[in-house]
Write an enzyme that holds these catalytic residues in place. Structure first.
Site, PDB file in Angstrom:
ATOM      1  N   SER A 143       0.841  -1.192   0.000  1.00  0.00           N
ATOM      2  CA  SER A 143       0.000   0.000   0.000  1.00  0.00           C
ATOM      3  C   SER A 143       0.874   1.238   0.000  1.00  0.00           C
ATOM      4  O   SER A 143       1.962   1.241   0.589  1.00  0.00           O
ATOM      5  CB  SER A 143      -0.908   0.039   1.237  1.00  0.00           C
ATOM      6  N   TYR A 156      -2.187   0.493  10.435  1.00  0.00           N
ATOM      7  CA  TYR A 156      -2.326  -0.100   9.099  1.00  0.00           C
ATOM      8  C   TYR A 156      -1.032   0.066   8.303  1.00  0.00           C
ATOM      9  O   TYR A 156      -0.503  -0.894   7.731  1.00  0.00           O
ATOM     10  CB  TYR A 156      -3.496   0.559   8.369  1.00  0.00           C
TER      11      TYR A 156
END
Length: 246
Positions: A143, A156
């Site tokens: 990501s 995250y």
């Protein structure tokens, strides 16, 4: 591209929607034999039917990547059905974003279990086969959250940066025996934001995504590009985001 993908056996986690689904459809269209894992068996069944209706080849297994045995069974399904595994795509992930001082500890543990440990379980299951074959390709979907750190994404991003570190270490350790690729998507139209419990944060992210997000096909194309390279070419890292993303 198609010639280098055709006939390859590719396992994909998180295949029931979003990037995983788009990747399965694209690779099957290029002639890959796709082995699909996800928790939602009904959606997997429909995806397999769709691929077969387009003359592609696909099989599936309900898979929870928090359970190491499930990843082992997914890989076993590939080898028992097709005799080998060429590519493992660790795609499944969750993002219940929140401020760290909100102390959403259960969410932290879930992200560690899914995003980090689940990816490691997928790597381990695939490497067991790759070491015997003397070849293989691991692709980890990471990501851009792990590249640019912003509020609400601390834990995250931490799990994704851990995967980024592991991916690069594995690439170096492989010493050419197998290929290792990390792909970091930016804003993509997927269900990932549905896991965000904070309604304000979920709405803000969905609103921004609606304005700038790219489709899962864009990430699937990056996966296909990495797989399609000659065996002696390793695409180590791809960052793919909307042109207008910060």
């Amino acid at each position: 591209m198609e010639n280098n993908i055709k006939g390859k056996v590719v396992a994909i986690t998180g295949a029931s929607s979003g990037i995983g689904e788009a990747t399965a459809i694209m690779l099957a269209g290029f002639g890959a034999k796709v082995v699909l894992g996800a928790r939602r068996g009904d959606r997997l069944d429909k995806l397999v039917e769709r691929i077969k209706a387009a003359d592609g080849e696909a099989i599936s297994l309900v898979t929870d990547i928090k359970r190491r045995k499930d990843l082992e069974q997914l890989v076993n399904l590939a080898t028992e059905t097709y005799g080998r595994l060429d590519v493992m795509i660790n795609n499944a992930g969750i993002s219940p974003l929140s401020r760290i001082d909100d102390l959403q500890i259960d969410d932290w543990e879930e992200m560690i279990d899914v995003n980090l440990k689940g990816t490691l379980y997928g790597i381990a299951a695939a490497l067991t086969v790759f070491k015997k074959q003397g070849s293989g390709h691991i692709i980890n979907i990471i990501s851009t959250s792990g590249i640019k750190i912003v509020p609400l994404q601390g834990v995250y991003a931490g799990t994704k940066n851990a995967v980024r570190t592991i991916t690069e270490a594995l690439r170096q350790e492989s010493n050419g025996k197998y290929r290792v690729t990390g792909i970091s998507p930016g804003f993509v139209n997927t269900e990932l934001s549905d896991h965000i419990k904070d309604e304000t944060a979920r709405f803000a992210i969905k609103e921004k995504a609606a304005k700038i997000a790219i489709t899962p096909d864009a990430i699937a194309g990056a996966v296909a590009y990495a797989i399609s390279q000659p065996d002696h070419v390793d695409v180590g890292d791809i960052v793919i985001r909307p042109t207008v993303q910060d």
